[in-house]
Motif scaffolding. Sequence first.
Motif, PDB file in Angstrom:
ATOM      1  N   PHE A   1      50.199  37.302  39.409  1.00 22.57           N
ATOM      2  CA  PHE A   1      48.949  36.928  40.058  1.00 22.57           C
ATOM      3  C   PHE A   1      49.208  36.514  41.507  1.00 22.57           C
ATOM      4  CE2 PHE A   1      48.145  36.077  35.551  1.00 22.57           C
ATOM      5  CZ  PHE A   1      46.921  36.708  35.366  1.00 22.57           C
ATOM      6  N   GLN A   2      48.242  36.797  42.339  1.00 18.15           N
ATOM      7  CA  GLN A   2      48.321  36.359  43.732  1.00 18.15           C
ATOM      8  C   GLN A   2      48.121  34.847  43.789  1.00 18.15           C
ATOM      9  OE1 GLN A   2      46.156  38.736  46.702  1.00 18.15           O
ATOM     10  NE2 GLN A   2      45.289  36.819  47.474  1.00 18.15           N
ATOM     11  N   ASN A   3      48.937  34.165  44.567  1.00 18.86           N
ATOM     12  CA  ASN A   3      48.801  32.717  44.696  1.00 18.86           C
ATOM     13  C   ASN A   3      47.455  32.350  45.328  1.00 18.86           C
ATOM     14  OD1 ASN A   3      51.257  32.231  43.562  1.00 18.86           O
ATOM     15  ND2 ASN A   3      52.324  31.819  45.482  1.00 18.86           N
ATOM     16  N   SER A   4      46.889  31.268  44.848  1.00 16.88           N
ATOM     17  CA  SER A   4      45.608  30.788  45.368  1.00 16.88           C
ATOM     18  C   SER A   4      45.517  29.290  45.184  1.00 16.88           C
ATOM     19  CB  SER A   4      44.439  31.472  44.638  1.00 16.88           C
ATOM     20  OG  SER A   4      44.354  30.999  43.298  1.00 16.88           O
TER      21      SER A   4
ATOM     22  N   LYS B   1      45.095  25.322  38.409  1.00 14.83           N
ATOM     23  CA  LYS B   1      44.065  24.981  37.423  1.00 14.83           C
ATOM     24  C   LYS B   1      43.970  26.065  36.351  1.00 14.83           C
ATOM     25  CE  LYS B   1      41.219  22.225  40.580  1.00 14.83           C
ATOM     26  NZ  LYS B   1      39.891  22.086  41.235  1.00 14.83           N
ATOM     27  N   SER B   2      44.085  27.319  36.770  1.00 15.45           N
ATOM     28  CA  SER B   2      44.072  28.422  35.806  1.00 15.45           C
ATOM     29  C   SER B   2      45.277  28.329  34.878  1.00 15.45           C
ATOM     30  CB  SER B   2      44.073  29.762  36.545  1.00 15.45           C
ATOM     31  OG  SER B   2      42.937  29.907  37.365  1.00 15.45           O
ATOM     32  N   HIS B   3      46.402  27.962  35.456  1.00 23.01           N
ATOM     33  CA  HIS B   3      47.627  27.814  34.676  1.00 23.01           C
ATOM     34  C   HIS B   3      47.490  26.675  33.660  1.00 23.01           C
ATOM     35  CE1 HIS B   3      52.186  26.880  34.574  1.00 23.01           C
ATOM     36  NE2 HIS B   3      51.879  27.754  33.657  1.00 23.01           N
ATOM     37  N   ALA B   4      46.847  25.605  34.068  1.00 22.55           N
ATOM     38  CA  ALA B   4      46.647  24.454  33.181  1.00 22.55           C
ATOM     39  C   ALA B   4      45.812  24.845  31.963  1.00 22.55           C
ATOM     40  CB  ALA B   4      45.993  23.314  33.939  1.00 22.55           C
ATOM     41  N   ARG B   5      44.853  25.743  32.167  1.00 27.00           N
ATOM     42  CA  ARG B   5      44.026  26.190  31.046  1.00 27.00           C
ATOM     43  C   ARG B   5      44.842  26.964  30.021  1.00 27.00           C
ATOM     44  NH1 ARG B   5      39.972  26.776  35.152  1.00 27.00           N
ATOM     45  NH2 ARG B   5      40.567  28.944  35.561  1.00 27.00           N
ATOM     46  N   VAL B   6      45.840  27.688  30.484  1.00 21.48           N
ATOM     47  CA  VAL B   6      46.716  28.417  29.560  1.00 21.48           C
ATOM     48  C   VAL B   6      47.521  27.453  28.706  1.00 21.48           C
ATOM     49  CG1 VAL B   6      48.711  29.971  29.410  1.00 21.48           C
ATOM     50  CG2 VAL B   6      46.901  30.443  31.038  1.00 21.48           C
ATOM     51  N   LEU B   7      48.008  26.398  29.333  1.00 20.76           N
ATOM     52  CA  LEU B   7      48.868  25.443  28.625  1.00 20.76           C
ATOM     53  C   LEU B   7      48.105  24.575  27.633  1.00 20.76           C
ATOM     54  CD1 LEU B   7      51.203  24.275  31.536  1.00 20.76           C
ATOM     55  CD2 LEU B   7      51.650  25.990  29.775  1.00 20.76           C
ATOM     56  N   LYS B   8      46.824  24.463  27.795  1.00 19.93           N
ATOM     57  CA  LYS B   8      46.034  23.653  26.881  1.00 19.93           C
ATOM     58  C   LYS B   8      46.016  24.312  25.500  1.00 19.93           C
ATOM     59  CE  LYS B   8      41.531  21.442  26.328  1.00 19.93           C
ATOM     60  NZ  LYS B   8      40.167  21.276  26.883  1.00 19.93           N
TER      61      LYS B   8
ATOM     62  N   LYS C   1      44.583  35.042  25.985  1.00 19.23           N
ATOM     63  CA  LYS C   1      44.335  33.702  26.505  1.00 19.23           C
ATOM     64  C   LYS C   1      44.687  33.631  27.988  1.00 19.23           C
ATOM     65  CE  LYS C   1      45.260  28.814  25.695  1.00 19.23           C
ATOM     66  NZ  LYS C   1      45.921  27.807  24.842  1.00 19.23           N
ATOM     67  N   VAL C   2      45.770  34.284  28.373  1.00 19.45           N
ATOM     68  CA  VAL C   2      46.171  34.300  29.781  1.00 19.45           C
ATOM     69  C   VAL C   2      45.114  35.003  30.624  1.00 19.45           C
ATOM     70  CG1 VAL C   2      47.845  35.215  31.433  1.00 19.45           C
ATOM     71  CG2 VAL C   2      48.640  34.169  29.309  1.00 19.45           C
TER      72      VAL C   2
ATOM     73  N   PHE D   1      42.919  33.184  33.544  1.00 22.78           N
ATOM     74  CA  PHE D   1      43.144  33.616  34.923  1.00 22.78           C
ATOM     75  C   PHE D   1      42.091  34.628  35.384  1.00 22.78           C
ATOM     76  CE2 PHE D   1      47.192  31.754  34.009  1.00 22.78           C
ATOM     77  CZ  PHE D   1      47.784  31.444  35.229  1.00 22.78           C
ATOM     78  N   GLU D   2      40.964  34.668  34.734  1.00 24.49           N
ATOM     79  CA  GLU D   2      39.970  35.690  35.046  1.00 24.49           C
ATOM     80  C   GLU D   2      39.447  35.596  36.483  1.00 24.49           C
ATOM     81  OE1 GLU D   2      36.754  35.275  32.337  1.00 24.49           O
ATOM     82  OE2 GLU D   2      36.323  33.174  32.840  1.00 24.49           O
ATOM     83  N   ALA D   3      39.517  34.415  37.088  1.00 24.50           N
ATOM     84  CA  ALA D   3      39.041  34.251  38.465  1.00 24.50           C
ATOM     85  C   ALA D   3      40.134  34.546  39.497  1.00 24.50           C
ATOM     86  CB  ALA D   3      38.513  32.835  38.667  1.00 24.50           C
ATOM     87  N   GLU D   4      41.353  34.842  39.024  1.00 23.38           N
ATOM     88  CA  GLU D   4      42.477  35.085  39.926  1.00 23.38           C
ATOM     89  C   GLU D   4      42.667  36.584  40.176  1.00 23.38           C
ATOM     90  OE1 GLU D   4      43.687  32.507  41.293  1.00 23.38           O
ATOM     91  OE2 GLU D   4      42.883  30.998  39.931  1.00 23.38           O
ATOM     92  N   VAL D   5      43.455  36.900  41.192  1.00 21.82           N
ATOM     93  CA  VAL D   5      43.728  38.300  41.535  1.00 21.82           C
ATOM     94  C   VAL D   5      44.977  38.759  40.785  1.00 21.82           C
ATOM     95  CG1 VAL D   5      44.288  39.925  43.368  1.00 21.82           C
ATOM     96  CG2 VAL D   5      42.687  38.039  43.798  1.00 21.82           C
ATOM     97  N   LEU D   6      44.794  39.702  39.873  1.00 21.09           N
ATOM     98  CA  LEU D   6      45.913  40.235  39.092  1.00 21.09           C
ATOM     99  C   LEU D   6      46.581  41.347  39.903  1.00 21.09           C
ATOM    100  CD1 LEU D   6      47.521  40.401  36.423  1.00 21.09           C
ATOM    101  CD2 LEU D   6      45.805  42.055  35.621  1.00 21.09           C
ATOM    102  N   ILE D   7      47.834  41.145  40.266  1.00 16.07           N
ATOM    103  CA  ILE D   7      48.573  42.131  41.054  1.00 16.07           C
ATOM    104  C   ILE D   7      49.162  43.215  40.163  1.00 16.07           C
ATOM    105  CG2 ILE D   7      50.534  42.483  42.601  1.00 16.07           C
ATOM    106  CD1 ILE D   7      50.079  39.672  43.651  1.00 16.07           C
ATOM    107  N   GLY D   8      49.645  42.803  38.997  1.00 16.40           N
ATOM    108  CA  GLY D   8      50.247  43.769  38.086  1.00 16.40           C
ATOM    109  C   GLY D   8      50.577  43.147  36.751  1.00 16.40           C
ATOM    110  N   SER D   9      50.828  43.998  35.765  1.00 18.23           N
ATOM    111  CA  SER D   9      51.202  43.520  34.436  1.00 18.23           C
ATOM    112  C   SER D   9      52.111  44.533  33.768  1.00 18.23           C
ATOM    113  CB  SER D   9      49.957  43.287  33.568  1.00 18.23           C
ATOM    114  OG  SER D   9      49.273  44.513  33.344  1.00 18.23           O
TER     115      SER D   9
END
Length: 217
Positions: free
Chosen positions: A93-96, A101-108, A136-137, A141-149
């Motif tokens: 993901f592109q840093n923002s 906060k998106s990462h915190a949601r994954v860890l919950k 879940k990821v 991270f739906e509001a983030e820019v996905l660069i690749g997977s």
Amino acid sequence: MKTIAACVEELLISQPFLEEALFRNIINFSALAEELQQPVSDMLRKPVKTGAIMMALRRYSPPPHLRKSRQMQSVLKELGDITVRSNLVDYTFQNSDTLIKSHARVLKDFNPKAFYGFSRGIYESNIVVSKTEAEKVLHSFEAEVLIGSQNDLSAISIRLPENNSKISGLYYQIFKRLAWEGISLYEVISTTNEFTVLVENHMVDQAFSAIKTLHIN
């Protein structure tokens, strides 16, 4: 002004496999001097005799991690358990400003038995998880820019000796072995006493065997 010795050293450093073979005396000096004659001549912009290159090769001083090869072999035998985890997914993901906060949601309520790895660079961040956690990821991270997977990855983790940070050339030995076997790495994750490489699922057996030989070679 460059010397023949300096040119030879520069060429050897740029080819670590060649450098090690030279140190182990498994390369013919005469043949290698002939191989290096044209590159050295090009670097100095004048003809160079193979005899002068041979002299530079014989005088070449190898780096510390090669001079201490016996010590390195002892350290490699102290490598700890090797653990393999398969069916992993890697997201970049592109840093923002909202990435944390998106990462915190994954860890919950994250499944403690699932694989998880996170690394942050200057411009992008990677998260590696078991395939069971992939949705879940993506949701978190739906509001983030996905660069690749990348799907179908496996992680091979190695426990390192506690003093590994003081050992010059340790990572080189691991990378060298994998490169020698033609194994491409998708990603590397490192902590103080643990080293993890990510490879595609179809290469995991070959990669595991290559790393395991470090214990006995």
